[in-house]
Scaffold this motif. Structure first.
Motif, PDB file in Angstrom:
ATOM      1  N   TRP A   1       1.636   8.631 -10.759  1.00 30.97           N
ATOM      2  CA  TRP A   1       2.239   9.960 -10.787  1.00 30.97           C
ATOM      3  C   TRP A   1       2.838  10.322  -9.435  1.00 30.97           C
ATOM      4  O   TRP A   1       3.954  10.835  -9.368  1.00 30.97           O
ATOM      5  N   VAL A   2       2.095  10.053  -8.364  1.00 37.31           N
ATOM      6  CA  VAL A   2       2.598  10.368  -7.023  1.00 37.31           C
ATOM      7  C   VAL A   2       3.836   9.535  -6.705  1.00 37.31           C
ATOM      8  O   VAL A   2       4.829  10.042  -6.160  1.00 37.31           O
ATOM      9  N   THR A   3       3.809   8.252  -7.054  1.00 39.29           N
ATOM     10  CA  THR A   3       4.954   7.386  -6.790  1.00 39.29           C
ATOM     11  C   THR A   3       6.181   7.840  -7.558  1.00 39.29           C
ATOM     12  O   THR A   3       7.301   7.858  -7.025  1.00 39.29           O
TER      13      THR A   3
ATOM     14  N   TRP B   1      -5.197   3.508  -3.259  1.00 37.52           N
ATOM     15  CA  TRP B   1      -4.727   3.301  -1.898  1.00 37.52           C
ATOM     16  C   TRP B   1      -4.549   1.837  -1.523  1.00 37.52           C
ATOM     17  O   TRP B   1      -4.041   1.538  -0.442  1.00 37.52           O
ATOM     18  N   GLY B   2      -4.957   0.916  -2.367  1.00 32.83           N
ATOM     19  CA  GLY B   2      -4.874  -0.492  -2.017  1.00 32.83           C
ATOM     20  C   GLY B   2      -3.534  -1.112  -2.367  1.00 32.83           C
ATOM     21  O   GLY B   2      -2.766  -0.596  -3.182  1.00 32.83           O
TER      22      GLY B   2
ATOM     23  N   ARG C   1       0.834  -1.203   0.000  1.00 35.43           N
ATOM     24  CA  ARG C   1       0.000   0.000   0.000  1.00 35.43           C
ATOM     25  C   ARG C   1       0.866   1.249   0.000  1.00 35.43           C
ATOM     26  O   ARG C   1       1.980   1.233   0.508  1.00 35.43           O
ATOM     27  N   PRO C   2       0.353   2.347  -0.543  1.00 35.04           N
ATOM     28  CA  PRO C   2       1.081   3.612  -0.411  1.00 35.04           C
ATOM     29  C   PRO C   2       1.173   4.010   1.058  1.00 35.04           C
ATOM     30  O   PRO C   2       0.223   3.834   1.816  1.00 35.04           O
ATOM     31  N   PRO C   3       2.301   4.552   1.482  1.00 32.65           N
ATOM     32  CA  PRO C   3       2.445   4.920   2.897  1.00 32.65           C
ATOM     33  C   PRO C   3       1.671   6.180   3.240  1.00 32.65           C
ATOM     34  O   PRO C   3       1.349   6.997   2.373  1.00 32.65           O
ATOM     35  N   ASP C   4       1.358   6.317   4.513  1.00 30.70           N
ATOM     36  CA  ASP C   4       0.769   7.545   5.068  1.00 30.70           C
ATOM     37  C   ASP C   4      -0.561   7.907   4.410  1.00 30.70           C
ATOM     38  O   ASP C   4      -0.813   9.063   4.059  1.00 30.70           O
TER      39      ASP C   4
END
Length: 390
Positions: free
Chosen positions: A166-168, A115-116, A14-17
């Motif tokens: 994109w965020v990663t 988010w998964g 999962r993405p952190p935070d």
């Protein structure tokens, strides 16, 4: 290759935070409940009105946990859709059961890939496709409409995956910037210390030559200084070698510092006038702090040259106080774009944090872009005591 890609997807964490809830969640909930009230009140052809209202309210509540429990929320939402569809098959109502406000489930489809984990994405998509397939088989709708419905249902998931990618990618680039800044700081520390240690070794070697007629204790002391200095230099080079690029040179020269700011701001070719002001005792700064001040001014002035529209002047102020150094760079132009920090500013923040300080950047109250940094002269300066000279 496909098997490796699937294995990578399955093991993706999962993405952190992930935030539990933000103000948008409550706005979405209020809009959904308001839509339920209006639709249940104004719509006349609602099949199984109490069931449809309760079912849609249930769907409106589930997005509150979509970031922390994406698979569970998708399973509850689309599992409820499957149960309601099976119940409608048994009772055979004339029209589909549910309210149009139930489209809020599209938010859950977006949140699943956003988010998964990889495992949750695969299982959640399976549940979504199963519910969509059951509705397509049981409803008497044309094939084209079913295909359009599938695309409409999965499109938020595509958006969620794109945002996550994109965020990663941006976080990975920021981490590379921070890593390069750490490497540059380590190199500057290494070169500065190595410069002085090399001088110590040379002095010790000269001492050996001149102390030939002195007592043996002096010779042994000089030999110890030489040996310790050489060992320190060798160990430091070995420790920092892993941080250097393979093609980097090994020259031992102190990095640019406050003394080089005059040359920096007077470099020909700049379209802006740079007003440099230096105040306080800036001649005896620690090497890392000296280099950090130079880097902050250099990056800030470069950004002003590139992005400050209609700017005519950049004000640079470096002020040395007893326990800290303040750096301020301000231009009088207009900024283009959204004003988001670039990777250069991310590197400067990393450097300031490594030195125990902080850096802030953003638009000014009236015009221009301001960069303000506050750096301590030493992490342990307040508690350190000078060693007496012998």
């Amino acid at each position: 290759m496909l098997r490796d890609d699937l294995r990578t997807l399955w093991t993706e964490p999962r993405p952190p935070d992930a935030p539990a809830r933000v103000w948008r969640d409550w706005v979405l909930l209020a809009a959904g409940l308001g839509g339920v009230v209006l639709e249940a009140t104004l719509r006349e052809n609602v099949v199984w009105r109490p069931v449809a209202v309760v079912f849609t309210v249930w769907l409106c509540l589930l997005p509150l946990w979509r970031r922390t429990r994406p698979l569970a929320m998708v399973t509850l939402a689309f599992g409820s859709v499957i149960l309601l569809q099976v119940a409608s098959l048994v009772a055979a109502p004339r029209e589909p059961v549910g309210l149009y406000t139930g489209a809020v489930v599209l938010v859950l489809v977006y949140a699943l890939p956003r988010w998964g984990s990889g495992r949750e994405i695969v299982l959640g998509v399976t549940v979504v496709l199963a519910a969509a397939a059951l509705c397509s088989v049981t409803d008497e709708t044309p094939v084209v409409e079913n295909l359009v419905g599938f695309v409409f249902l999965l499109l938020p998931g595509v958006f969620g995956a794109a945002v996550r990618f994109w965020v990663t990618a941006r976080e990975r680039q920021l981490e590379q910037v921070r890593s390069r800044e750490r490497e540059q700081l380590a190199r500057e520390l290494h070169d500065t210390v190595a410069h002085h240690v090399s001088a110590m070794v040379i002095i010790a070697q000269a001492g050996r030559v001149l102390a030939g007629a002195d007592p043996s204790a002096a010779v042994e002391a000089l030999e110890g200084v030489e040996e310790e200095g050489a060992r320190t230099l060798e160990e430091m080079r070995a420790m920092v070698a892993a941080l250097r690029d393979r093609g980097a040179g090994a020259e031992l020269a102190p990095p640019a510092g406050v003394a080089d700011l005059e040359r920096l701001v007077r470099t020909p070719g700049g379209r802006l006038k740079v007003d440099l002001g230096l105040d306080g005792e800036l001649d005896s700064l620690p090497p890392a702090l000296d280099a950090a001040v130079y880097r902050i001014v250099q990056e800030s002035v470069t950004n002003a040259m590139r992005h400050a529209v209609t700017a005519t002047e950049v004000l640079v102020r470096v002020t040395a106080e007893r326990h800290k150094v303040r750096v301020s760079v301000r231009d009088n132009g207009q900024r283009t774009g959204r004003g988001r920090d670039g990777y250069g500013l991310a590197g400067l923040r990393e450097r300031a944090a490594l030195l125990g300080g902080e850096l802030q950047a953003g638009p000014g109250a009236d015009q221009g872009w301001h960069v303000e940094a506050e750096l301590p002269r030493g992490r342990t300066e307040s508690g350190a005591h000078p060693r007496p000279r012998r």
